[in-house]
Every structure is written in structure tokens, then in C-alpha cells.
Write a protein that holds these residues in place. Sequence first.
Motif, mmCIF file in Angstrom:
data_model
loop_
_atom_site.group_PDB
_atom_site.id
_atom_site.type_symbol
_atom_site.label_atom_id
_atom_site.label_comp_id
_atom_site.label_asym_id
_atom_site.label_seq_id
_atom_site.Cartn_x
_atom_site.Cartn_y
_atom_site.Cartn_z
ATOM 1 N N ASP A 223 0.869 -1.376 0.083
ATOM 2 C CA ASP A 223 -0.007 -0.047 -0.145
ATOM 3 C C ASP A 223 0.863 1.308 -0.100
ATOM 4 O O ASP A 223 1.457 1.505 1.103
ATOM 5 C CB ASP A 223 -0.986 -0.026 1.057
ATOM 6 N N ILE A 224 0.737 1.914 -1.196
ATOM 7 C CA ILE A 224 1.621 3.157 -1.271
ATOM 8 C C ILE A 224 0.982 4.247 -1.210
ATOM 9 O O ILE A 224 0.186 4.609 -2.383
ATOM 10 C CB ILE A 224 2.545 2.947 -2.666
ATOM 11 N N THR B 290 4.591 3.816 2.998
ATOM 12 C CA THR B 290 4.285 2.759 2.275
ATOM 13 C C THR B 290 4.325 1.469 3.346
ATOM 14 O O THR B 290 5.118 1.339 3.822
ATOM 15 C CB THR B 290 5.180 2.201 1.152
ATOM 16 N N LEU C 127 -0.421 -4.348 -5.431
ATOM 17 C CA LEU C 127 -0.120 -2.993 -5.205
ATOM 18 C C LEU C 127 -1.576 -2.238 -5.140
ATOM 19 O O LEU C 127 -2.375 -2.287 -5.898
ATOM 20 C CB LEU C 127 0.338 -2.395 -6.560
ATOM 21 N N THR C 128 -1.472 -1.286 -4.132
ATOM 22 C CA THR C 128 -2.634 -0.380 -3.935
ATOM 23 C C THR C 128 -2.081 1.006 -3.267
ATOM 24 O O THR C 128 -0.934 1.114 -3.147
ATOM 25 C CB THR C 128 -3.499 -1.224 -3.022
ATOM 26 N N SER D 184 0.271 3.786 -6.409
ATOM 27 C CA SER D 184 0.506 2.505 -7.057
ATOM 28 C C SER D 184 0.028 2.744 -8.593
ATOM 29 O O SER D 184 0.194 2.003 -9.217
ATOM 30 C CB SER D 184 -0.564 1.493 -6.312
ATOM 31 N N LYS E 232 4.644 -0.958 -11.500
ATOM 32 C CA LYS E 232 4.633 -2.524 -11.435
ATOM 33 C C LYS E 232 5.833 -3.098 -12.127
ATOM 34 O O LYS E 232 6.473 -4.066 -11.561
ATOM 35 C CB LYS E 232 3.149 -3.036 -11.727
ATOM 36 N N LYS F 195 -4.754 -8.102 -9.179
ATOM 37 C CA LYS F 195 -5.283 -6.858 -9.489
ATOM 38 C C LYS F 195 -6.831 -6.915 -9.194
ATOM 39 O O LYS F 195 -7.275 -8.285 -9.033
ATOM 40 C CB LYS F 195 -5.156 -6.330 -11.018
ATOM 41 N N GLN G 167 -6.407 0.572 -8.867
ATOM 42 C CA GLN G 167 -5.932 -0.321 -7.784
ATOM 43 C C GLN G 167 -5.917 0.594 -6.427
ATOM 44 O O GLN G 167 -5.737 -0.354 -5.508
ATOM 45 C CB GLN G 167 -4.489 -0.635 -8.127
ATOM 46 N N ASP G 168 -6.079 1.695 -6.436
ATOM 47 C CA ASP G 168 -5.953 2.322 -5.153
ATOM 48 C C ASP G 168 -7.130 2.496 -4.595
ATOM 49 O O ASP G 168 -7.475 2.630 -3.262
ATOM 50 C CB ASP G 168 -5.734 3.823 -5.492
#
Length: 408
Positions: free
Chosen positions: A170-171, A176, A315-316, A320, A326, A355, A367-368
Motif C-alpha cells: 500500500d503506497i 508505504t 499494489l494499492t 500505485s 509494477k 489486480k 488499484q488504489d
Amino acid sequence: MIFALKEENFVVIDNGSWRIKARKGVPKEIFEIPSLFLPTDNIEKRALSSSNDNNNILSLSSLSIADTKLPTTNPVSVFTSSPIIDRGEIKKWDELEALWRHILLKEFGIKRSRNECPVMITTPSWWTKEQHERIAQIFFEHFNVPGLYIADQALMAIYGCGSVSGLVVDIGHGKTDITPIFESIVQYHAIQTLPIGGQDIDKYLLTLLQSDEQLLSEYDDMLDIDFARAIKEIIGGFPDEEEEQSHTGDEERKEVEYLGKRFTIGSERLRAAEPFFNPSLVGKDEVPSLPDAINTAIYSCDIEKRSALWENIALTGGSSLLKGLKERLQKELEVFLIMSENAGDYQFKEAKFIKIPDYLTNFKERQDLAAFLGASMVAKLVFGDPKNFISKVDYNEIGPTAVHTKSY
């Protein structure tokens, strides 16, 4: 209180340092509100810089994405001059409560005196029991909710990607979080947190852009953090495969329009996110790189769990969405993988990313939103049975500590 557990009454709130996402029922549109938003009709007036607030309003409006709905503010609603949630930590409880109140009472039109809307709210894995108790107190005593469930953000994110095991990266805006999850159980001991997020990328990119003499002459105005954030979200990231093969990425300038002005950006756009892989670029020499932290998180788990983690990386978070992130991450993770033609049960050759499922057609590129979507799915299960969530009766009998019996 007797209330109808109808899906149109369910409220889902996903908290973030940059944005809070919310939904009531099953509307097509998700309500997103900046975490800097301060609805002053709901709390005591505070001394804020009007010039800074105006700048923030401009930048946030200009950066709103297609399915983002900014708050319907009244004339006295402004943006705070300092974060409400800073690098994941709650700094201003009163303001955060005001945000929640604005969402529930103003945007969703919920009546406090007869509230029939249970709330599913997500929090980071490392928020404390005391913070959860305070959340429960606010929602039951101040908003009069009939039911509450506090869900782990990382767990909701893995659900949002259609899995029950995996590694959530989670960025966010301020940091992160790297969270291993195996068969719906968060591996708390293995969580890794890096103090690097979108705000660090914004500052680093601003420094790079200020060295672009052609940009300075074309833009003909002062470059600020809002400008850098806009450039990051429009064209920031890493070179794509075509650019790498042709070696044109560094030389080619990209035309951009921002606030009615047209100009070009050079190779700086392709170096904006480099601090994730080299934290020393933002003065954090002791902080491990993102690939190193991912490897540490996975190897902190039992060996029989590692394969599921390597093969289900989610990735979220807002950053991201950066172009090529990615692909760059996948390439840099190869050094940690066991390369063997005779791989055993616990050996692995490839880092695989999961995803949001394609059947969520309106959100599969977002993705967020993984944690928010996962929480929306879980809410249907949780609020279908009173045994699964904290009811008003539970809270009246036990108090805030009731939150520990049916959450997480």
C-alpha cells in the motif's frame, strides 16, 4: 433499536492520509473527499491561511479523476494548512470527526436522531486498540449508528483483488505499508513500513522540475508542490518498454496542459518515483528500498507461506497508479527469487501481481480502490448477521471495548 439491514443503508468508509473514500448503499459513484478538507460548519473555527487553502482547492479540483466527487462545500468550508492524518497517524481527532460527520450527515443525508445506517470503516493494520475504541465512541455516541465494524485495510485490499492470501503493498501519501496475509490472517509480525509515500515523490519531483530550464521558460510562473503533484499524476512514472528499447525516453519532451497553460516536460518525469528504489535521494539513507522491504516481509513469514505471498502481490494506494511502477518493481524483485529448473514445493521463480477482478468493470484500473472495494463486499456479509458486528445494544452494555469482540 430495530432497523432494516438493507443494503441501501450500508455505509463504507475507507480512511487515507490524502483522501477518504465513502459509499452509502450501492451507487455507481464513489464519494471521495480530501483528508485535508475541513468543514468548518461542523467544528470550531480555526485560524487558517486563506492563500494556502485557495491553492489547495485549485490543485485538488484540477487533479480530480473521472469518478471522483469532491465535497459540495459551503462558503466557509476550506482546506486545512496541516494534515489531519500525517503518514498514517491521526493528528487531529476533532477534524477527522468533522470529516466523518460531513460525509454521514451532509453528503449522505443521514439523520442522527434516527440513524438506520450501519458503518463499515477501514483502518491501517497498526492502528491501536485505543484508537479503535475512540472510533467506536465517536460513531455510537456522536453519530448514533446502529452498528459498526472496523476492518483491516490490508485484508480488505487482498479481498478487493479476489484473493485471501497475498502481499499488500500500500503506497500511500505519507508512507508505504507492506502487509503479508495468509488465508485471511494478517501476519502482523512481518509487516514492513517505509516512511516514503506520494508526498516525498512530489517534493523530489519538484526539485527535478526546478532544474529544467526549458520548462521554467515555457511555464513562466513559479513551480510549487501542487504543480509537481499534477505532473506526477499526469505523466510521472518510469519509462515503458517501448521507451526503454528505443532509448528515447530521456530525450523526448512531453507536452502537458495544467490550469490552462501548455508546456513541455523533459526526462525528469521518468525519475520522479526513483526514491522508492533509492531512498537516499530524499535524504533517507537508513530506509530500505521497496524491493528490499518486500523481500524482508515475505522472508519474515513461515516458509510454507512464502510462495502464496510471492504469487499474489497486490499494489494499492494512490502512488500505485504511477506508470511503469509494477513493471519496475517486478524487474527489481527478480534478484530475490530462487532460480532453479527443479523447483521444490517451497521454491518460486516469479513475482506475480494480482489486480481488481475484470468483472468490476468500472474499477478494474483503480488499484488504489482495492481496500474500499473489498470492504464494500465484506459489508454485505458482515451486516447480514447481527453476530458479526457491534450493535448499539453491544455498545451500551460493554462500552468502547466492545470494538475488540467483533472487528479486525
